[in-house]
Write a protein that holds these residues in place. Structure first.
Motif, PDB file in Angstrom:
ATOM      1  N   UNK A   1       0.806  -1.269  -0.199  1.00 57.95           N
ATOM      2  CA  UNK A   1      -0.079  -0.074  -0.099  1.00 57.95           C
ATOM      3  C   UNK A   1       0.900   1.298  -0.043  1.00 57.95           C
ATOM      4  N   UNK A   2       0.431   2.538  -0.489  1.00 59.97           N
ATOM      5  CA  UNK A   2       1.117   3.644  -0.582  1.00 59.97           C
ATOM      6  C   UNK A   2       1.697   3.780   0.869  1.00 59.97           C
ATOM      7  N   UNK A   3       2.922   4.416   0.820  1.00 66.03           N
ATOM      8  CA  UNK A   3       3.651   4.747   2.056  1.00 66.03           C
ATOM      9  C   UNK A   3       3.553   6.290   2.166  1.00 66.03           C
ATOM     10  N   UNK A   4       3.718   6.792   3.155  1.00 71.81           N
ATOM     11  CA  UNK A   4       4.085   8.172   3.476  1.00 71.81           C
ATOM     12  C   UNK A   4       2.991   8.947   4.299  1.00 71.81           C
ATOM     13  N   UNK A   5       2.030   8.191   4.525  1.00 73.90           N
ATOM     14  CA  UNK A   5       1.080   8.656   5.436  1.00 73.90           C
ATOM     15  C   UNK A   5       0.157   7.648   6.155  1.00 73.90           C
ATOM     16  N   UNK A   6      -0.663   7.854   7.205  1.00 76.85           N
ATOM     17  CA  UNK A   6      -1.179   6.865   8.035  1.00 76.85           C
ATOM     18  C   UNK A   6      -2.585   6.324   7.326  1.00 76.85           C
ATOM     19  N   UNK A   7      -2.424   5.034   7.555  1.00 77.09           N
ATOM     20  CA  UNK A   7      -3.387   4.185   6.739  1.00 77.09           C
ATOM     21  C   UNK A   7      -4.952   4.503   7.199  1.00 77.09           C
ATOM     22  N   UNK A   8      -5.776   4.823   6.276  1.00 70.45           N
ATOM     23  CA  UNK A   8      -7.243   4.886   6.847  1.00 70.45           C
ATOM     24  C   UNK A   8      -7.609   3.661   7.311  1.00 70.45           C
ATOM     25  N   UNK A   9      -8.255   4.011   8.290  1.00 73.45           N
ATOM     26  CA  UNK A   9      -8.944   2.706   9.391  1.00 73.45           C
ATOM     27  C   UNK A   9      -9.466   1.560   8.384  1.00 73.45           C
ATOM     28  N   UNK A  10     -10.219   2.020   7.457  1.00 73.59           N
ATOM     29  CA  UNK A  10     -11.013   0.896   6.193  1.00 73.59           C
ATOM     30  C   UNK A  10      -9.741   0.025   5.765  1.00 73.59           C
ATOM     31  N   UNK A  11      -8.689   0.640   5.325  1.00 72.66           N
ATOM     32  CA  UNK A  11      -7.580  -0.221   4.974  1.00 72.66           C
ATOM     33  C   UNK A  11      -6.992  -0.832   5.648  1.00 72.66           C
ATOM     34  N   UNK A  12      -6.482  -0.281   6.870  1.00 73.74           N
ATOM     35  CA  UNK A  12      -5.926  -0.973   8.180  1.00 73.74           C
ATOM     36  C   UNK A  12      -6.815  -2.074   8.540  1.00 73.74           C
ATOM     37  N   UNK A  13      -7.945  -1.967   8.482  1.00 73.35           N
ATOM     38  CA  UNK A  13      -8.854  -3.162   8.939  1.00 73.35           C
ATOM     39  C   UNK A  13      -8.787  -4.340   7.890  1.00 73.35           C
ATOM     40  N   UNK A  14      -8.538  -3.858   6.620  1.00 71.67           N
ATOM     41  CA  UNK A  14      -8.329  -4.937   5.487  1.00 71.67           C
ATOM     42  C   UNK A  14      -7.041  -5.661   5.585  1.00 71.67           C
ATOM     43  N   UNK A  15      -6.170  -4.695   5.887  1.00 70.17           N
ATOM     44  CA  UNK A  15      -4.542  -5.413   6.011  1.00 70.17           C
ATOM     45  C   UNK A  15      -4.417  -6.313   7.127  1.00 70.17           C
ATOM     46  N   UNK A  16      -5.067  -5.750   8.296  1.00 75.21           N
ATOM     47  CA  UNK A  16      -4.724  -6.632   9.516  1.00 75.21           C
ATOM     48  C   UNK A  16      -5.797  -7.880   9.468  1.00 75.21           C
ATOM     49  N   UNK A  17      -6.883  -7.966   8.951  1.00 78.80           N
ATOM     50  CA  UNK A  17      -7.663  -9.134   8.749  1.00 78.80           C
ATOM     51  C   UNK A  17      -6.903  -9.940   7.811  1.00 78.80           C
ATOM     52  N   UNK A  18      -6.463  -9.891   6.794  1.00 78.11           N
ATOM     53  CA  UNK A  18      -6.024 -10.818   5.860  1.00 78.11           C
ATOM     54  C   UNK A  18      -4.483 -11.336   6.256  1.00 78.11           C
ATOM     55  N   UNK A  19      -3.704 -10.280   6.835  1.00 79.15           N
ATOM     56  CA  UNK A  19      -2.545 -10.838   7.675  1.00 79.15           C
ATOM     57  C   UNK A  19      -2.982 -11.920   8.606  1.00 79.15           C
ATOM     58  N   UNK A  20      -3.827 -11.678   9.382  1.00 78.33           N
ATOM     59  CA  UNK A  20      -4.253 -12.710  10.325  1.00 78.33           C
ATOM     60  C   UNK A  20      -4.778 -13.893   9.402  1.00 78.33           C
ATOM     61  N   UNK A  21      -5.518 -13.830   8.643  1.00 78.46           N
ATOM     62  CA  UNK A  21      -5.777 -15.181   7.891  1.00 78.46           C
ATOM     63  C   UNK A  21      -5.087 -15.732   7.353  1.00 78.46           C
ATOM     64  N   UNK A  22      -3.676 -15.152   6.820  1.00 78.80           N
ATOM     65  CA  UNK A  22      -2.400 -15.687   6.210  1.00 78.80           C
ATOM     66  C   UNK A  22      -1.935 -16.452   7.083  1.00 78.80           C
ATOM     67  N   UNK A  23      -1.546 -16.229   8.324  1.00 78.30           N
ATOM     68  CA  UNK A  23      -1.049 -16.965   9.180  1.00 78.30           C
ATOM     69  C   UNK A  23      -1.576 -18.341   9.407  1.00 78.30           C
ATOM     70  N   UNK A  24      -2.857 -18.534   9.212  1.00 86.11           N
ATOM     71  CA  UNK A  24      -3.678 -19.711   9.412  1.00 86.11           C
ATOM     72  C   UNK A  24      -3.876 -20.513   8.285  1.00 86.11           C
ATOM     73  N   UNK A  25      -3.556 -19.999   7.166  1.00 88.53           N
ATOM     74  CA  UNK A  25      -3.768 -20.589   5.957  1.00 88.53           C
ATOM     75  C   UNK A  25      -2.717 -20.542   4.821  1.00 88.53           C
ATOM     76  N   UNK A  26      -1.644 -19.856   4.829  1.00 92.30           N
ATOM     77  CA  UNK A  26      -0.700 -19.766   4.025  1.00 92.30           C
ATOM     78  C   UNK A  26       0.709 -20.218   4.555  1.00 92.30           C
ATOM     79  N   UNK A  27       1.555 -20.940   3.779  1.00 92.79           N
ATOM     80  CA  UNK A  27       2.872 -21.304   4.183  1.00 92.79           C
ATOM     81  C   UNK A  27       3.558 -19.978   4.887  1.00 92.79           C
ATOM     82  N   UNK A  28       4.481 -20.281   5.937  1.00 93.30           N
ATOM     83  CA  UNK A  28       5.046 -19.259   6.636  1.00 93.30           C
ATOM     84  C   UNK A  28       6.566 -19.497   6.368  1.00 93.30           C
ATOM     85  N   UNK A  29       7.214 -18.421   6.552  1.00 92.35           N
ATOM     86  CA  UNK A  29       8.579 -18.426   6.597  1.00 92.35           C
ATOM     87  C   UNK A  29       9.098 -19.565   7.693  1.00 92.35           C
ATOM     88  N   UNK A  30      10.323 -20.263   6.989  1.00 86.30           N
ATOM     89  CA  UNK A  30      10.803 -21.405   8.140  1.00 86.30           C
ATOM     90  C   UNK A  30      11.379 -20.481   9.458  1.00 86.30           C
TER      91      UNK A  30
END
Length: 297
Positions: A268-297
């Motif tokens: 996502x674009x850097x240089x400014x605080x993320x809007x709460x709606x974008x932050x909600x999307x990023x945080x939700x799918x980062x959490x989902x990824x920890x349960x469903x995508x391969x993680x670094x060893x």
């Protein structure tokens, strides 16, 4: 220049794609939006947009103006949300995702996101084309590989890995390979890139030449061929995760063919605080990824 409502009308019209679409969202008339944008153009003494066959088309001056002003308006709206009593994220998030990753991993989880954040609306574009987030007005992108765009912030959420798999019916008929060497005697479903069959390159560096009567130019097509028992496929883990859990595809030689894989990230674009709606999307799918995508060893 007293033009706050005119600026909002311009940004909303660009985001919606036309004066008519913006008017429908706002419950007013297209002419109301058109007049406000015309007033803004008069104040700025420059043409910002023209009506095209597919909606509004920004002029070069309009594109530059939009990129600057939409960020400022987002910041103002976010400040208003944070100052209000309700901190529930709300509004539109425009998402770009690579085709396979978006279709097989992102889209099946949208309903779960909607239950958690019902006030956040999503527009999802699936394409293997590398979009420019700023010029094409995306809030966030889901990408595989390393990003070299210094304008973007990246949050790595998992690894993109392939696995070898085949249907139980195929393995009953042809036998289960117990080593990489035994793959030489099996039908290998090949990825078709242009008019060439793409060889398999395994983590050991061993290259298996494409072999077999079946090839396709997409992973979903290869998955369907594998499900029909036509050969062994090499596919992304997230593409066949459900099939493996249901038992309709069987993973093969996992230890011998395990990849380190490429990073999967939300950018996502850097240089400014993320809007709460974008932050909600990023945080939700980062959490989902920890349960469903391969993680670094």
């Amino acid at each position: 220049m007293d033009s706050w409502s005119d600026l909002q009308a311009f940004v909303h019209s660009v985001r919606a794609g036309s004066f008519s679409a913006a008017a429908r969202e706002a419950g007013t008339t297209p002419s109301a939006f058109s007049k406000r944008v015309a007033k803004l153009e008069e104040q700025l003494n420059t043409r910002l947009a023209v009506r095209g066959a597919r909606g509004l088309v920004l002029t070069p001056e309009g594109q530059e103006f939009y990129q600057r002003i939409q960020r400022a308006l987002d910041d103002v709206e976010e400040a208003c949300v944070q100052a209000s009593r309700s901190h529930e994220p709300r509004g539109l998030v425009r998402v770009s995702a690579q085709l396979d990753l978006g279709r097989d991993w992102l889209l099946p989880r949208i309903s779960s996101f909607a239950r958690v954040h019902p006030q956040v609306h999503l527009e999802v574009s699936l394409s293997d084309k590398m979009v420019d987030l700023m010029s094409e007005r995306f809030d966030v992108a889901l990408r595989v590989g390393v990003s070299e765009d210094k304008r973007l912030t990246r949050r790595n959420i998992g690894r993109f890995r392939h696995i070898l798999c085949a249907s139980p019916a195929y393995l009953r008929e042809r036998g289960t390979p117990r080593s990489v060497e035994e793959l030489a005697g099996h039908v290998r479903l090949c990825y078709l890139r242009g008019n060439l069959h793409e060889d398999w390159v395994l983590p050991s560096g061993k290259r298996l030449v494409a072999r077999g009567p079946y090839a396709a130019d997409g992973n979903e097509a290869l998955r369907q061929l594998a499900l029909q028992g036509l050969g062994v496929a090499r596919l992304p883990e997230f593409t066949v995760d459900g099939d493996v859990r249901r038992g309709t595809l069987t993973p093969l030689l996992r230890e011998e063919t395990r990849e380190e894989g490429l990073p999967i990230g939300l950018v996502f674009p850097q240089g400014r605080q993320l809007a709460s709606r974008v932050r909600a999307f990023v945080d939700f799918f980062a959490h989902e990824a920890r349960r469903s995508l391969p993680q670094p060893a």
